[in-house]
Scaffold this motif. Structure first.
Motif, PDB file in Angstrom:
ATOM      1  N   ASP A 131       0.834  -1.210   0.000  1.00 42.40           N
ATOM      2  CA  ASP A 131       0.000   0.000   0.000  1.00 42.40           C
ATOM      3  C   ASP A 131       0.862   1.251   0.000  1.00 42.40           C
ATOM      4  O   ASP A 131       0.647   2.178  -0.792  1.00 42.40           O
ATOM      5  CB  ASP A 131      -0.908   0.048   1.246  1.00 42.40           C
ATOM      6  CG  ASP A 131      -1.923  -1.067   1.243  1.00 42.40           C
ATOM      7  OD1 ASP A 131      -1.531  -2.196   0.897  1.00 42.40           O
ATOM      8  OD2 ASP A 131      -3.093  -0.828   1.563  1.00 42.40           O
TER       9      ASP A 131
ATOM     10  N   PHE B  14      -7.174 -11.952  -7.722  1.00 39.09           N
ATOM     11  CA  PHE B  14      -7.589 -10.778  -6.939  1.00 39.09           C
ATOM     12  C   PHE B  14      -9.114 -10.695  -6.858  1.00 39.09           C
ATOM     13  O   PHE B  14      -9.674 -10.108  -5.944  1.00 39.09           O
ATOM     14  CB  PHE B  14      -7.077  -9.476  -7.565  1.00 39.09           C
ATOM     15  CG  PHE B  14      -5.580  -9.396  -7.689  1.00 39.09           C
ATOM     16  CD1 PHE B  14      -4.748 -10.102  -6.823  1.00 39.09           C
ATOM     17  CD2 PHE B  14      -4.997  -8.607  -8.676  1.00 39.09           C
ATOM     18  CE1 PHE B  14      -3.363 -10.008  -6.949  1.00 39.09           C
ATOM     19  CE2 PHE B  14      -3.610  -8.513  -8.800  1.00 39.09           C
ATOM     20  CZ  PHE B  14      -2.794  -9.223  -7.938  1.00 39.09           C
TER      21      PHE B  14
ATOM     22  N   ASP C 191     -10.373 -13.691  -4.442  1.00 43.44           N
ATOM     23  CA  ASP C 191      -9.952 -13.558  -3.057  1.00 43.44           C
ATOM     24  C   ASP C 191      -9.665 -12.078  -2.820  1.00 43.44           C
ATOM     25  O   ASP C 191      -8.532 -11.636  -2.846  1.00 43.44           O
ATOM     26  CB  ASP C 191      -8.691 -14.420  -2.879  1.00 43.44           C
ATOM     27  CG  ASP C 191      -8.152 -14.343  -1.471  1.00 43.44           C
ATOM     28  OD1 ASP C 191      -8.808 -13.683  -0.637  1.00 43.44           O
ATOM     29  OD2 ASP C 191      -7.087 -14.903  -1.199  1.00 43.44           O
ATOM     30  N   THR C 192     -10.740 -11.331  -2.596  1.00 40.82           N
ATOM     31  CA  THR C 192     -10.618  -9.868  -2.578  1.00 40.82           C
ATOM     32  C   THR C 192      -9.863  -9.361  -1.353  1.00 40.82           C
ATOM     33  O   THR C 192      -9.459  -8.212  -1.314  1.00 40.82           O
ATOM     34  CB  THR C 192     -12.011  -9.207  -2.594  1.00 40.82           C
ATOM     35  OG1 THR C 192     -12.790  -9.828  -1.584  1.00 40.82           O
ATOM     36  CG2 THR C 192     -12.676  -9.375  -3.929  1.00 40.82           C
ATOM     37  N   HIS C 193      -9.673 -10.229  -0.351  1.00 37.52           N
ATOM     38  CA  HIS C 193      -9.075  -9.736   0.910  1.00 37.52           C
ATOM     39  C   HIS C 193      -7.556  -9.841   0.933  1.00 37.52           C
ATOM     40  O   HIS C 193      -6.899  -9.168   1.700  1.00 37.52           O
ATOM     41  CB  HIS C 193      -9.658 -10.490   2.103  1.00 37.52           C
ATOM     42  CG  HIS C 193     -11.155 -10.446   2.109  1.00 37.52           C
ATOM     43  ND1 HIS C 193     -11.844  -9.251   2.176  1.00 37.52           N
ATOM     44  CD2 HIS C 193     -12.091 -11.422   1.985  1.00 37.52           C
ATOM     45  CE1 HIS C 193     -13.144  -9.501   2.112  1.00 37.52           C
ATOM     46  NE2 HIS C 193     -13.321 -10.803   1.987  1.00 37.52           N
ATOM     47  N   SER C 194      -6.974 -10.712   0.083  1.00 40.30           N
ATOM     48  CA  SER C 194      -5.524 -10.951   0.185  1.00 40.30           C
ATOM     49  C   SER C 194      -4.691  -9.754  -0.221  1.00 40.30           C
ATOM     50  O   SER C 194      -3.711  -9.425   0.418  1.00 40.30           O
ATOM     51  CB  SER C 194      -5.122 -12.124  -0.695  1.00 40.30           C
ATOM     52  OG  SER C 194      -5.746 -13.272  -0.225  1.00 40.30           O
ATOM     53  N   TYR C 195      -5.072  -9.131  -1.334  1.00 41.30           N
ATOM     54  CA  TYR C 195      -4.253  -8.028  -1.847  1.00 41.30           C
ATOM     55  C   TYR C 195      -5.154  -6.863  -2.228  1.00 41.30           C
ATOM     56  O   TYR C 195      -5.283  -6.528  -3.401  1.00 41.30           O
ATOM     57  CB  TYR C 195      -3.473  -8.486  -3.090  1.00 41.30           C
ATOM     58  CG  TYR C 195      -2.493  -9.595  -2.812  1.00 41.30           C
ATOM     59  CD1 TYR C 195      -1.228  -9.309  -2.304  1.00 41.30           C
ATOM     60  CD2 TYR C 195      -2.831 -10.923  -3.064  1.00 41.30           C
ATOM     61  CE1 TYR C 195      -0.318 -10.319  -2.049  1.00 41.30           C
ATOM     62  CE2 TYR C 195      -1.924 -11.941  -2.810  1.00 41.30           C
ATOM     63  CZ  TYR C 195      -0.676 -11.637  -2.304  1.00 41.30           C
ATOM     64  OH  TYR C 195       0.217 -12.643  -2.048  1.00 41.30           O
ATOM     65  N   PRO C 196      -5.800  -6.214  -1.237  1.00 42.49           N
ATOM     66  CA  PRO C 196      -6.735  -5.138  -1.587  1.00 42.49           C
ATOM     67  C   PRO C 196      -6.086  -4.028  -2.405  1.00 42.49           C
ATOM     68  O   PRO C 196      -6.699  -3.474  -3.319  1.00 42.49           O
ATOM     69  CB  PRO C 196      -7.237  -4.633  -0.236  1.00 42.49           C
ATOM     70  CG  PRO C 196      -6.333  -5.217   0.793  1.00 42.49           C
ATOM     71  CD  PRO C 196      -5.729  -6.441   0.212  1.00 42.49           C
ATOM     72  N   ALA C 197      -4.809  -3.715  -2.121  1.00 45.15           N
ATOM     73  CA  ALA C 197      -4.146  -2.614  -2.849  1.00 45.15           C
ATOM     74  C   ALA C 197      -3.958  -2.988  -4.316  1.00 45.15           C
ATOM     75  O   ALA C 197      -4.106  -2.150  -5.207  1.00 45.15           O
ATOM     76  CB  ALA C 197      -2.796  -2.301  -2.213  1.00 45.15           C
TER      77      ALA C 197
ATOM     78  N   LEU D  11      -5.809  -5.230  -5.971  1.00 46.37           N
ATOM     79  CA  LEU D  11      -7.141  -5.291  -6.602  1.00 46.37           C
ATOM     80  C   LEU D  11      -7.536  -3.878  -7.057  1.00 46.37           C
ATOM     81  O   LEU D  11      -8.009  -3.677  -8.177  1.00 46.37           O
ATOM     82  CB  LEU D  11      -8.183  -5.849  -5.624  1.00 46.37           C
ATOM     83  CG  LEU D  11      -9.631  -5.849  -6.158  1.00 46.37           C
ATOM     84  CD1 LEU D  11      -9.780  -6.776  -7.357  1.00 46.37           C
ATOM     85  CD2 LEU D  11     -10.633  -6.244  -5.072  1.00 46.37           C
ATOM     86  N   LYS D  12      -7.293  -2.901  -6.173  1.00 43.61           N
ATOM     87  CA  LYS D  12      -7.626  -1.520  -6.501  1.00 43.61           C
ATOM     88  C   LYS D  12      -6.822  -1.062  -7.727  1.00 43.61           C
ATOM     89  O   LYS D  12      -7.340  -0.415  -8.628  1.00 43.61           O
ATOM     90  CB  LYS D  12      -7.302  -0.647  -5.280  1.00 43.61           C
ATOM     91  CG  LYS D  12      -7.893   0.749  -5.355  1.00 43.61           C
ATOM     92  CD  LYS D  12      -7.678   1.488  -4.036  1.00 43.61           C
ATOM     93  CE  LYS D  12      -7.330   2.932  -4.342  1.00 43.61           C
ATOM     94  NZ  LYS D  12      -6.633   3.619  -3.295  1.00 43.61           N
TER      95      LYS D  12
END
Length: 455
Positions: free
Chosen positions: A78, A177, A180-186, A188-189
């Protein structure tokens, strides 16, 4: 002949993004315009070597990304992305300002699609901007649908996901991504934001070719000004029109060229498994062990790239036990290996660059996708392009030695393997045709340069 057009190109500083954008830059420069490749400080040393290999066709400039002022070992993803955007956007703006008062004022900024803010900077300074997508159009389409909320609550329930112009996808075929939206939120964004302002651009460049992703491209092209310009790999492996273009030019690791090529020269045609998982993937110890014994038990010759940081994960007696059949190196000249007559199949993590290289050089694949877009690429390798098999994981998420051995044998010895080889050769021809004179990708590049010259 250099025209008065100056094109600026900026990539996100990882090897898998820089290399295709460098190749695109070389193709652009071969059509006449002046092309300035802007790298950021974290890559400046590696890019210096590139400058020597890219010849005089490109101009290289470096701007700071702030990496020299931080301890990157402790910096979170992040914080890294935030710093990169903050520092690079300021320095890019200053750089373009300076360029505008130079002898060659830029007309357009071709930017890595994961840097959508670059378009705003270009527009603010009165020049055009065009995103370059380094992943497949299928993956880009999935991210676009995700950003628009098409999937509702992710992960998607039900056995398969149906999207316009795409084969039916299961959860395991979707980019990681998204599942599994929680592993690498940055991250994914980062991949979703590619589509935050792309509709404002007059060109969207994609590293693919028309026939490879015909359906999804037709769907995209009916909505946006999509231009395919790929496969963005060195010309000497495809159309051979750019004579000094034999390599990407950027290698973060030094390949052991002599050892690899001399060893391959002693092997029969199509007899070697080439295994490599890219510059980023790190496999767990248990997975490395299964992979090692799977390669050994296949009883085929193998050339396996194990980066120095991964070597300690190899089983202790493995190198001694396989000295007759295998060669393990810390990095390889991948294009030369895949182009060698001895290469029988490529066991890969299915990164987009590796996938395009295998398709362009006619080598069937054994797919072990790890994360991000690789799972979707694997789906297309098996079910759409029909050039490979995908290794099934056990309940612990491990590819077992038995499964690895079986998949290798299917490609190297089975009837289906012959079919895959035939399909691979067909894609090789189509890839070459796309970038050769008058091909779909070549025409798109010619047209873009012509439009800029008259703007």
């Amino acid at each position: 002949m250099e025209s008065g057009t100056n094109i600026l190109v900026i990539a996100y500083p990882v090897q898998g993004h820089i290399n295709p954008m460098l190749q695109f830059s070389k193709r652009l420069a071969s059509k006449g315009p002046r092309v300035t490749f802007v790298s950021t400080s974290i890559m400046s040393k590696s890019i210096l070597q590139t400058e020597q290999t890219a010849g005089s066709s490109l101009n290289f400039e470096t701007i700071s990304d702030g990496s020299e002022d931080v301890d990157r070992k402790t910096e979170s993803i992040d914080a890294q992305l935030e710093r990169f955007e903050l520092v690079v956007s300021q320095n890019l703006e200053k750089f373009i300002e300076r360029q505008k008062s130079s002898k060659h004022p830029p007309k357009i900024l071709v930017y890595d699609s994961v840097l959508p803010w670059a378009l705003n900077i270009a527009r603010k300074l009165g020049i055009d901007g065009a995103p370059f997508f380094t992943q497949s159009c299928a993956v880009n389409a999935i991210y676009y649908h995700a950003l628009r909320g098409t999937f509702g609550q992710i992960p998607v329930e039900g056995p398969s996901i149906s999207l316009p112009s795409m084969p039916s996808l299961s959860i395991s075929d979707m980019p990681s991504f998204i599942c599994d939206t929680h592993s690498y939120p940055a991250l994914l964004k980062l991949v979703l934001n590619q589509f935050s302002n792309f509709q404002e651009a007059n060109w969207l460049f994609c590293n693919t070719f028309d026939k490879l992703e015909h359906e999804v491209l037709t769907w995209m092209a009916s909505r946006w000004p999509v231009k395919t310009i790929g496969p963005a790999i060195p010309s000497m492996y495809l159309d051979k029109r750019l004579e000094d273009d034999k390599e990407y030019g950027l290698n973060l690791f030094k390949p052991d060229v002599d050892a690899c090529m001399k060893w391959l020269d002693t092997k029969e045609t199509g007899s070697v498994i080439y295994a490599s998982f890219g510059s980023l993937a790190a496999l767990g110890e248990e997975q490395m062990e299964e992979l090692a014994w799977g390669l050994k038990n296949s009883n085929c010759y193998f050339l396996w790239v194990v980066r120095e940081s991964e070597e300690k994960k190899l089983p202790s007696n493995f190198l001694q036990e396989t000295a007759e059949k295998g060669l393990v190196v810390s990095w390889s000249p991948q294009l030369d290996v895949l182009a060698h007559r001895a290469a029988g199949c490529f066991m890969t993590h299915c990164g987009w660059n590796s996938t395009l290289e295998a398709l362009s050089l006619g080598v069937p694949l054994v797919a072990i996708p790890q994360w991000t877009d690789q799972t979707t690429n694997a789906k297309f390798i098996v079910d759409v392009w029909k050039v490979g098999v995908r290794i099934k994981l056990d309940e612990k998420g491990i590819a077992t030695k038995e499964e690895i051995e079986m998949c290798i044998k299917e490609v190297m010895e089975g009837e289906r393997g012959k079919e895959m080889k035939k399909n691979s050769m067909r894609w090789k021809e189509l890839a070459k045709e796309a970038v050769d004179e008058g091909g779909s990708s070549d025409k798109n590049i010619v047209e873009f340069v012509a439009k800029l010259a008259h703007s």
